[in-house]
Design a protein around this motif. Structure first.
Motif, short mmCIF file in Angstrom:
data_model
loop_
_atom_site.label_atom_id
_atom_site.label_comp_id
_atom_site.label_asym_id
_atom_site.label_seq_id
_atom_site.Cartn_x
_atom_site.Cartn_y
_atom_site.Cartn_z
N PRO A 204 0.93 -1.21 -0.02
CA PRO A 204 -0.04 0.04 -0.11
C PRO A 204 1.02 1.32 -0.04
CG PRO A 204 -0.77 -1.56 1.73
CD PRO A 204 0.52 -2.08 0.98
N TYR A 205 0.30 2.38 -0.62
CA TYR A 205 1.29 3.59 -0.75
C TYR A 205 0.55 4.74 -0.31
CZ TYR A 205 -1.53 4.58 -4.99
OH TYR A 205 -2.45 5.01 -5.82
N ASP A 206 1.14 5.62 0.13
CA ASP A 206 0.40 6.92 0.56
C ASP A 206 0.51 7.94 -0.57
OD1 ASP A 206 -0.03 9.41 1.67
OD2 ASP A 206 1.03 9.03 3.44
N ASP A 207 -0.50 8.62 -1.01
CA ASP A 207 -0.42 9.40 -2.18
C ASP A 207 0.41 10.75 -1.74
OD1 ASP A 207 -2.07 8.59 -3.82
OD2 ASP A 207 -3.97 10.01 -3.51
N GLY A 208 0.77 10.87 -0.51
CA GLY A 208 1.57 12.14 -0.25
C GLY A 208 3.24 11.79 -0.83
N ASP A 209 3.31 10.52 -0.89
CA ASP A 209 4.45 10.01 -1.38
C ASP A 209 4.84 10.22 -2.91
OD1 ASP A 209 5.60 9.30 1.30
OD2 ASP A 209 4.76 7.51 1.19
N PRO B 174 0.30 3.08 -9.93
CA PRO B 174 0.27 2.54 -8.68
C PRO B 174 0.95 0.97 -8.85
CG PRO B 174 -1.96 3.56 -8.92
CD PRO B 174 -1.17 3.64 -10.50
N ALA B 175 0.85 0.32 -9.97
CA ALA B 175 1.43 -0.73 -10.20
C ALA B 175 3.04 -0.80 -9.98
CB ALA B 175 0.99 -1.39 -11.33
N GLN B 176 3.64 0.46 -10.03
CA GLN B 176 5.20 0.42 -10.07
C GLN B 176 5.53 1.47 -9.00
OE1 GLN B 176 6.89 1.51 -13.85
NE2 GLN B 176 4.66 1.87 -14.62
N THR B 177 4.68 1.36 -7.61
CA THR B 177 5.27 2.23 -6.61
C THR B 177 6.42 1.72 -5.60
OG1 THR B 177 3.39 1.05 -5.08
CG2 THR B 177 3.02 3.15 -5.98
N LEU B 178 6.94 0.33 -6.04
CA LEU B 178 8.10 -0.17 -5.47
C LEU B 178 9.26 0.47 -5.84
CD1 LEU B 178 7.49 -4.06 -6.25
CD2 LEU B 178 7.62 -2.94 -3.74
N ARG B 179 9.07 1.27 -7.22
CA ARG B 179 10.42 2.14 -7.63
C ARG B 179 9.73 3.49 -7.82
NH1 ARG B 179 15.28 -0.04 -9.39
NH2 ARG B 179 15.73 2.22 -9.73
N PRO B 180 9.60 4.57 -6.90
CA PRO B 180 8.97 5.66 -7.11
C PRO B 180 9.88 6.56 -8.31
CG PRO B 180 9.22 5.30 -4.70
CD PRO B 180 10.00 4.23 -5.50
N ASP B 181 11.33 6.14 -8.25
CA ASP B 181 12.11 6.96 -9.28
C ASP B 181 11.54 6.46 -10.59
OD1 ASP B 181 13.06 4.21 -8.64
OD2 ASP B 181 15.06 4.70 -9.26
N PHE B 182 11.26 5.38 -10.94
CA PHE B 182 10.56 4.69 -12.10
C PHE B 182 9.46 5.72 -12.50
CE2 PHE B 182 12.55 0.08 -12.67
CZ PHE B 182 13.89 0.64 -12.49
#
Length: 199
Positions: free
Chosen positions: A8-13, A32-40
């Motif tokens: 789960p991720y926080d929209d603020g991030d 959202p399917a790629q939130t493991l790598r915010p830089d991507f």
């Protein structure tokens, strides 16, 4: 929503997600399917903004048409259904986006746009067969060097997005029966599967 086990991720991030919702009216599952790598995610959003979201030499409508045509040829139900809705949300004038995706040659669009989509279709499927003659045809329809560069990069971006969506197993954001049926038939032909006649 995806083959990967995303946390789960926080929209603020992900402040860019709010900008995407504002631009499109929804947040495509692709991101959202790629939130493991915010830089991507950030890099892809910046790339999308530069290539697809702004008018350049090519109009936004032309870029969306290229994206639809290539994504349909690549059998990316995810990308085609998302961009059909994006075209509608943006209020881009012209034929139904499904018509562009499925059969741009018979769509009611300018001959120059058909020539552009013919080039992009060939480049998408047979890039090694593109030569100076193909570029010259675009020039005869009034496309300059920047138009052609933008078209080439848009095809590459569509292929990138299609590949990532397939790899992630991204679930379409929208149900589009026409696209699902047409791409399903095309996929069956590609796999040599004979579908039963309906009726």
């Amino acid at each position: 929503m995806t083959y990967l086990r995303n946390q789960p991720y926080d929209d603020g991030d992900f402040p860019a997600f709010a900008a995407i919702r504002e631009q499109f009216g929804f947040l495509p599952n692709f991101f959202p399917a790629q939130t493991l790598r915010p830089d991507f995610v950030d890099a892809e959003i910046n790339l999308m903004a530069a290539i697809l979201l702004k008018d350049g030499a090519l109009a936004r409508r032309q870029k969306e048409y290229i994206f639809l045509t290539c994504s349909a040829a690549n059998l990316s139900t995810y990308c085609v259904t998302a961009h059909c809705e994006i075209v509608r949300m943006l209020g881009l004038e012209g034929p139904d986006p499904e018509q562009i995706a499925i059969d741009h040659a018979h769509a009611k669009i300018a001959l120059a746009d058909k020539a552009l989509l013919n080039f992009c279709s060939k480049f998408n499927k047979q890039p090694a067969k593109i030569g100076e003659d193909d570029i010259e045809v675009l020039r005869t329809y009034g496309f300059g060097e920047q138009h052609i560069l933008e078209a080439i990069v848009t095809v590459g971006f569509a292929q990138f997005a299609n590949t990532v969506a397939f790899g992630l197993g991204t679930v379409p954001d929208f149900h589009n029966r026409r696209i699902q049926e047409e791409l399903g038939k095309a996929r069956a032909v590609q796999l040599g599967i004979h579908l039963p006649a309906v009726g």
